[in-house]
Write an enzyme that holds these catalytic residues in place. Structure first.
Site, PDB file in Angstrom:
ATOM      1  N   SER A 125       1.936 -10.122  -2.137  1.00 29.62           N
ATOM      2  CA  SER A 125       1.917  -9.239  -3.201  1.00 29.62           C
ATOM      3  C   SER A 125       3.481  -9.525  -3.916  1.00 29.62           C
ATOM      4  CB  SER A 125       2.262  -8.001  -2.714  1.00 29.62           C
ATOM      5  OG  SER A 125       3.032  -7.126  -3.821  1.00 29.62           O
ATOM      6  N   TYR A 149       7.053  -1.500   2.248  1.00 36.19           N
ATOM      7  CA  TYR A 149       5.705  -2.077   2.026  1.00 36.19           C
ATOM      8  C   TYR A 149       5.689  -3.647   1.965  1.00 36.19           C
ATOM      9  CZ  TYR A 149       1.671  -3.719  -0.712  1.00 36.19           C
ATOM     10  OH  TYR A 149       0.699  -4.394  -1.128  1.00 36.19           O
ATOM     11  N   LYS A 153       4.668  -7.283   4.039  1.00 33.72           N
ATOM     12  CA  LYS A 153       3.588  -8.270   3.516  1.00 33.72           C
ATOM     13  C   LYS A 153       4.483  -9.434   3.849  1.00 33.72           C
ATOM     14  CE  LYS A 153       0.440  -6.345   1.873  1.00 33.72           C
ATOM     15  NZ  LYS A 153      -1.085  -6.583   2.099  1.00 33.72           N
TER      16      LYS A 153
HETATM   17  P1  NAD Z   1      -7.477  -0.411  -1.332  1.00 31.53           P
HETATM   18  O1  NAD Z   1      -6.661   0.664  -0.345  1.00 31.53           O
HETATM   19  O2  NAD Z   1      -8.376  -0.146  -2.178  1.00 31.53           O
HETATM   20  O3  NAD Z   1      -8.110  -1.415  -0.198  1.00 31.53           O
HETATM   21  C1  NAD Z   1      -7.725  -1.579   1.212  1.00 31.53           C
HETATM   22  C2  NAD Z   1      -8.824  -1.365   1.998  1.00 31.53           C
HETATM   23  O4  NAD Z   1      -8.410  -1.654   3.349  1.00 31.53           O
HETATM   24  C3  NAD Z   1      -9.503   0.267   1.838  1.00 31.53           C
HETATM   25  O5  NAD Z   1     -10.716  -0.016   1.797  1.00 31.53           O
HETATM   26  C4  NAD Z   1      -9.080   0.616   3.196  1.00 31.53           C
HETATM   27  O6  NAD Z   1     -10.109   1.594   3.820  1.00 31.53           O
HETATM   28  C5  NAD Z   1      -9.037  -0.603   4.153  1.00 31.53           C
HETATM   29  N1  NAD Z   1      -8.063  -0.305   5.388  1.00 31.53           N
HETATM   30  C6  NAD Z   1      -6.832   0.014   5.359  1.00 31.53           C
HETATM   31  N2  NAD Z   1      -6.397  -0.022   6.463  1.00 31.53           N
HETATM   32  C7  NAD Z   1      -7.316  -0.721   7.456  1.00 31.53           C
HETATM   33  C8  NAD Z   1      -7.382  -0.952   8.676  1.00 31.53           C
HETATM   34  N3  NAD Z   1      -6.533  -0.838   9.517  1.00 31.53           N
HETATM   35  N4  NAD Z   1      -8.793  -1.208   9.163  1.00 31.53           N
HETATM   36  C9  NAD Z   1      -9.500  -1.364   8.372  1.00 31.53           C
HETATM   37  N5  NAD Z   1      -9.665  -1.130   7.046  1.00 31.53           N
HETATM   38  C10 NAD Z   1      -8.451  -0.806   6.575  1.00 31.53           C
HETATM   39  O7  NAD Z   1      -6.246  -1.661  -1.741  1.00 31.53           O
HETATM   40  P2  NAD Z   1      -6.340  -2.718  -2.928  1.00 31.53           P
HETATM   41  O8  NAD Z   1      -5.714  -2.710  -3.819  1.00 31.53           O
HETATM   42  O9  NAD Z   1      -7.792  -3.163  -2.836  1.00 31.53           O
HETATM   43  O10 NAD Z   1      -5.597  -3.893  -2.016  1.00 31.53           O
HETATM   44  C11 NAD Z   1      -5.867  -4.950  -1.182  1.00 31.53           C
HETATM   45  C12 NAD Z   1      -5.055  -5.658  -0.608  1.00 31.53           C
HETATM   46  O11 NAD Z   1      -4.114  -6.054  -1.436  1.00 31.53           O
HETATM   47  C13 NAD Z   1      -4.068  -4.462   0.201  1.00 31.53           C
HETATM   48  O12 NAD Z   1      -3.594  -5.404   1.378  1.00 31.53           O
HETATM   49  C14 NAD Z   1      -2.851  -4.529  -0.664  1.00 31.53           C
HETATM   50  O13 NAD Z   1      -1.614  -4.564   0.000  1.00 31.53           O
HETATM   51  C15 NAD Z   1      -2.868  -5.826  -1.320  1.00 31.53           C
HETATM   52  N6  NAD Z   1      -2.199  -5.835  -2.739  1.00 31.53           N
HETATM   53  C16 NAD Z   1      -2.839  -4.637  -3.567  1.00 31.53           C
HETATM   54  C17 NAD Z   1      -2.224  -4.889  -4.988  1.00 31.53           C
HETATM   55  C18 NAD Z   1      -2.424  -3.643  -5.680  1.00 31.53           C
HETATM   56  O14 NAD Z   1      -1.751  -3.235  -6.727  1.00 31.53           O
HETATM   57  N7  NAD Z   1      -3.798  -2.983  -5.708  1.00 31.53           N
HETATM   58  C19 NAD Z   1      -1.189  -5.434  -5.209  1.00 31.53           C
HETATM   59  C20 NAD Z   1      -0.615  -6.457  -4.328  1.00 31.53           C
HETATM   60  C21 NAD Z   1      -1.083  -6.606  -3.003  1.00 31.53           C
END
Ligand code: NAD
Ligand code: UDP
Length: 337
Positions: A125, A149, A153
Site C-alpha cells: 500500500s 496498518y 504492510k
Molecule cells: P477486503 O477486506 O475486501 O479483502 C481482504 C480479504 O481477505 C477479505 O475477503 C477477508 O475476508 C480476507 N481475510 C482477511 N484476513 C484473513 C485471514 N487471516 N485468512 C483468510 N482470509 C482473510 O480488502 P481489499 O480492499 O480487497 O484489500 C485486499 C488487500 O489489499 C489487503 O491486504 C489490503 O490491505 C490491501 N490494500 C487495500 C487497499 C484498499 O484501499 N482497498 C489499499 C492498499 C492495499
C-alpha cells in the site's frame, strides 16, 4: 494451465483479480476466511467468467490447511490479498493487525516454501511511505509508515525482500496500491463495506442510494487548488490487471520487485463528488468539517516503473470509476430487494 492460490480472493480487490486471472486462462484456488467478504461473491465471479474457482473457507494462519491446499493443487504462484485494512482499527487493536497480517503472511510463506512454490505477489500500500517529503511517491523514497496498518504492510515487504535475498530462485512483487475505487463493469462485484464506510467512494455511493444523508468533507483548508485533499484514485480493474502482469514478470525474473500501482493523476474530494454527481444524476450533499487526523493534503504515484517493467498503466479515468461504482450500488440494492 497454471494454478494460482489467491488468498483473500472473495474480497474487493481479490475478486476482481480472480476474474482477471480466469480471463487469462489461469486456474484459481481461493483461500478466504470470509471475515470481510461474502460467499455469494463466488457465484458472481462464476457468472462473470463462466469458470469456477476452487474455494476454501479458512485462515492463512492455519498451517495444516495451507499444507493440504498446496498438496492437493499444482500451485505455481500465490497472490496474497488476505489481511485486515482499517487504519483506525489498527491503531486501537495493534496485536490483531500484527497477528493477522504479519504472522499470517509468515505462516503462508513457510507452507509455500515447503511446497516448493517460489512466486509471490503481495498487496502492499502507498501507506508504507508515510510522509516522504514529496507529494509524488517513487519506489526509492523513504518508507516510515505512520500507522499500525502501514507498519504491518512494510514489515511484510521487508520479510519478502529478506526471503528473496536468501533464496535466489524466489520471485516476489510488492505492489503498492494508491486509492482503489470502482467496480466490475458487470455491476456484480465491487466494494460494499459492512456498516458506515470510512472511505470516500463507498460513502458517496451510499448517499446516492439514499442510505446516508450527507458527506462530511474532511478539511477545506489544505494547500491544494480547492482546499480539499488530493488522492490518486485507481480503478480496481486496472489494479487487477496489474497483478496478472506482475505474475508474468515474475515468471521470467527472480528477486524482489517493488512497484507503485496508481494513475499518477490526483483528484480532490470535490472533483470526485462532481464526477459522481455527473454520472449518477444524483445530488451529493456535503458539508466541510475539520481535517481527519492522520490525513495528508496530497499524494499520488509516480507509476513509471510499473509501465517500464510490467508494461502496465491505468486505463480508466474518474468518469469510469464513478460509473462503475454507481452501477454496482444500484445492483446491490436490486439484489437485496
Ligand atoms: P477486503 O477486506 O475486501 O479483502 C481482504 C480479504 O481477505 C477479505 O475477503 C477477508 O475476508 C480476507 N481475510 C482477511 N484476513 C484473513 C485471514 N487471516 N485468512 C483468510 N482470509 C482473510 O480488502 P481489499 O480492499 O480487497 O484489500 C485486499 C488487500 O489489499 C489487503 O491486504 C489490503 O490491505 C490491501 N490494500 C487495500 C487497499 C484498499 O484501499 N482497498 C489499499 C492498499 C492495499
Ligand atoms: N474523505 C472525506 N470524507 C469522508 C471520507 C474521506 O472528505 O467521509 C476524504 C479524505 O480526507 C481524503 C479522501 O477523501 O482526502 C480519500 O479518503 P479515503 O478514506 O477514501 O482514502 P485514504 O486516502 O484516506 O486512504
Amino acid at each position: 494451465m497454471k494454478t494460482i492460490l489467491v488468498t483473500g480472493g472473495t474480497g474487493y480487490i481479490g475478486s476482481h483479480t480472480v476474474v482477471s486471472l480466469l480471463e487469462n486462462n489461469y486456474k484459481v484456488v481461493i483461500l478466504d476466511n470470509l471475515c470481510n467478504s461474502k460467499i455469494s461473491t463466488l457465484a458472481r465471479i462464476e457468472k462473470i467468467s463462466s469458470k469456477t474457482p476452487d474455494f476454501y473457507q479458512g485462515d492463512i494462519r492455519d498451517a495444516t490447511l495451507l499444507a493440504s491446499i498446496f498438496k492437493n493443487h499444482p500451485i505455481s504462484g500465490v497472490i496474497h490479498f488476505a489481511g485486515l485494512k482499517a487504519v483506525g482499527e489498527s491503531q486501537k487493536e495493534p496485536l490483531k493487525y500484527y497477528e493477522n497480517n504479519v504472522t499470517g503472511s509468515i505462516t503462508l510463506l513457510n507452507e509455500m516454501f515447503k511446497a516448493n512454490v517460489k512466486t509471490f505477489v503481495f498487496s502492499s500500500s502507498a501507506t508504507v511511505y508515510g510522509e516522504p517529503g514529496s507529494t509524488q511517491y517513487e519506489e526509492g523514497m523513504s518508507t516510515i509508515p505512520i500507522n499500525v496498518y502501514g507498519r504491518t504492510k512494510f514489515m511484510i515487504e521487508e520479510v519478502l525482500r529478506d526471503c528473496a535475498q536468501a533464496n535466489p530462485d524466489f520471485s516476489v512483487a510488492c505492489l503498492r496500491y494508491f486509492n482503489p475505487v470502482g467496480a466490475h463493469q458487470s455491476g456484480l462485484i465491487g466494494e460494499n463495506p459492512v456498516g458506515t464506510p470510512n472511505n470516500l467512494m463507498p460513502y458517496v455511493g451510499q448517499i446516492a442510494m439514499g442510505k446516508l444523508p450527507m458527506l462530511k468533507v474532511f478539511g477545506n483548508d489544505y494547500p491544494t487548488p480547492d482546499g480539499t485533499g488530493l488522492r490518486d484514485y485507481i480503478h480496481v480493474d486496472d489494479l487487477a490487471k496489474g497483478h496478472v502482469l506482475a505474475l508474468s514478470y515474475l515468471e521470467k525474473n527472480s528477486g524482489a520487485l517493488t512497484v507503485n500501482l496508481g494513475t499518477g493523476k490526483p483528484y480532490s474530494v470535490l472533483e470526485m463528488i462532481a464526477a459522481f454527481e455527473k454520472v449518477s444524476g444524483k445530488n451529493i450533499p456535503y458539508e466541510f468539517v475539520d481535517r481527519r487526523s492522520g490525513d495528508l493534503a496530497e499524494y499520488y504515484a509516480n507509476p513509471s516503473l510499473a509501465k517500464k517493467l510490467l508494461y502496465w498503466q491505468a486505463e480508466h479515468g474518474i468518469e469510469r470509476m464513478c460509473e462503475d461504482t454507481w452501477r454496482f450500488y444500484q445492483q446491490v440494492e436490486l439484489s437485496h430487494s
